[in-house]
Design a protein around this motif. Sequence first.
Motif, mmCIF file in Angstrom:
data_model
loop_
_atom_site.group_PDB
_atom_site.id
_atom_site.type_symbol
_atom_site.label_atom_id
_atom_site.label_comp_id
_atom_site.label_asym_id
_atom_site.label_seq_id
_atom_site.Cartn_x
_atom_site.Cartn_y
_atom_site.Cartn_z
ATOM 1 N N VAL A 22 0.873 -0.827 2.037
ATOM 2 C CA VAL A 22 -0.089 0.139 1.286
ATOM 3 C C VAL A 22 -0.862 -0.220 -0.132
ATOM 4 C CG1 VAL A 22 0.645 2.249 2.641
ATOM 5 C CG2 VAL A 22 1.876 1.890 1.021
ATOM 6 N N ALA A 23 -1.788 -0.643 0.392
ATOM 7 C CA ALA A 23 -2.447 -1.615 -1.707
ATOM 8 C C ALA A 23 -2.203 -0.414 -2.832
ATOM 9 C CB ALA A 23 -3.469 -2.463 -1.285
ATOM 10 N N ASP A 24 -2.178 0.909 -2.014
ATOM 11 C CA ASP A 24 -2.260 1.862 -3.379
ATOM 12 C C ASP A 24 -1.002 2.255 -3.640
ATOM 13 O OD1 ASP A 24 -1.964 3.482 -0.939
ATOM 14 O OD2 ASP A 24 -3.236 4.920 -0.765
ATOM 15 N N GLY A 25 -0.008 2.082 -3.283
ATOM 16 C CA GLY A 25 1.022 2.171 -3.916
ATOM 17 C C GLY A 25 1.586 4.031 -3.452
ATOM 18 N N GLN A 26 0.146 4.366 -2.388
ATOM 19 C CA GLN A 26 1.190 5.548 -1.888
ATOM 20 C C GLN A 26 2.681 5.361 -1.732
ATOM 21 O OE1 GLN A 26 -2.258 7.527 -0.806
ATOM 22 N NE2 GLN A 26 -0.929 9.845 0.593
ATOM 23 N N ALA B 105 1.877 11.605 -7.534
ATOM 24 C CA ALA B 105 0.847 11.832 -6.884
ATOM 25 C C ALA B 105 0.192 11.775 -8.568
ATOM 26 C CB ALA B 105 0.058 12.839 -6.014
ATOM 27 N N ALA B 106 0.699 12.697 -8.950
ATOM 28 C CA ALA B 106 0.376 13.315 -10.597
ATOM 29 C C ALA B 106 0.607 11.210 -10.854
ATOM 30 C CB ALA B 106 0.636 14.171 -11.762
ATOM 31 N N GLU B 107 1.625 11.174 -11.244
ATOM 32 C CA GLU B 107 1.883 9.425 -11.849
ATOM 33 C C GLU B 107 0.815 9.225 -12.081
ATOM 34 O OE1 GLU B 107 6.056 8.308 -10.697
ATOM 35 O OE2 GLU B 107 7.090 10.337 -12.151
ATOM 36 N N ARG B 108 0.820 9.177 -10.961
ATOM 37 C CA ARG B 108 -0.721 7.694 -9.818
ATOM 38 C C ARG B 108 -1.624 8.090 -10.258
ATOM 39 N NH1 ARG B 108 1.231 8.359 -5.161
ATOM 40 N NH2 ARG B 108 0.159 9.379 -4.563
ATOM 41 N N GLY B 109 -2.679 9.776 -11.232
ATOM 42 C CA GLY B 109 -3.360 10.146 -11.070
ATOM 43 C C GLY B 109 -4.261 10.730 -10.449
ATOM 44 N N ASP B 110 -3.483 11.031 -9.241
ATOM 45 C CA ASP B 110 -4.613 11.229 -7.774
ATOM 46 C C ASP B 110 -4.802 12.485 -8.398
ATOM 47 O OD1 ASP B 110 -4.260 9.027 -6.476
ATOM 48 O OD2 ASP B 110 -2.984 9.896 -5.117
#
Lengths: 220, 116
Positions: A22-26, B105-110
């Motif tokens: 996954v490219a978005d690193g999720q 998710a918060a670390e990614r800024g989502d």
Amino acid sequence: MTEARTNRGHDHDHGDPHAPIVADGQPSYYEIMETAIRELLVERGHFTAAEIHRQIDLLDSRTPALGAAIVARAWTDPAFKVRLLADGRATVEDLGISFYDDTGLVVLENTPEVHHLIVCTLCSCYPRPVLGLPPEWYKLKPYRARAVAEPRSVLAEFGTVLPDEVEIQVHDSTSMARYLVLPRRPDGSDHLSEAELAALVTRDAMIGVRLVELPQGSRS
Amino acid sequence: MSDVIVTRLPNDVGGLSAAPIDQSDHVLAPWEKRCHALADVLDFHKLINTEEKRRGVEALGSEIVGKLSYYERWAVAFANILFQKGVLTPEDLAKRMREVERRLAAERGDSPGAGI
């Protein structure tokens, strides 16, 4: 375990599905699960985060170069080879290569009459202290299923064709018993040093799916 | 032919016919290497040994074994074995997984909770 959200759906077919890259690193559901388990056990004092980091470093330090050095030593030091075949683990440990688990190591010497092949039909047991982590195909069903039943056709898929009179012995690893193949030293390699020999020895040769060969044009 | 699902547990594939071998290599994702290190540390501390891990994967059943990747199976097997041993409860894990998901998710800024 009731809300497993899977990450399937990439369209190529192989025996062992893996999460799509996954490219978005999720992170996947399972990555989150691994993180959560690890954090809870660290918080409750079962082990420390530093132990996990140290083990990652240890895993990174184990590569087929260790096994190749053992093989080259056995080719050039007959007394070492005798000890290695008699007690694989203790002899390897004498070289300063630690075993970080309880596994035993049996070294299997290929000869003109007998060729050895290692497999783990039940899962993925492998001589990790001396070869590192196994290749993907070693862990997947096609190799595990077929190595014990049709080793010659398996070897042929790796480009290894042995004369019919050579006996193939297949060794099924267990959680405690691990194997390492000592390949045959290639003909025409008498002039090579131990280090030059080690550079010829591949992971696949120590699993038994390939032979050790001299590079083209280097025979003397 | 239902006997084969009893006589052949999911891991017991030795001797079966199977496809040609795909020799392409797979570089472990960081979480997969962490999962491997976790397995080793669980073994060192006698929480889950190699044999328990293998049986834990087998106990997932052939559908899950068939659909999850190698380290995904390990993660789920670890959870189930730790529940069985009373080291963790399903509630502990579910709660922590929600926290980890929000934190990452918060670390990614989502936006918090997106996609949950």
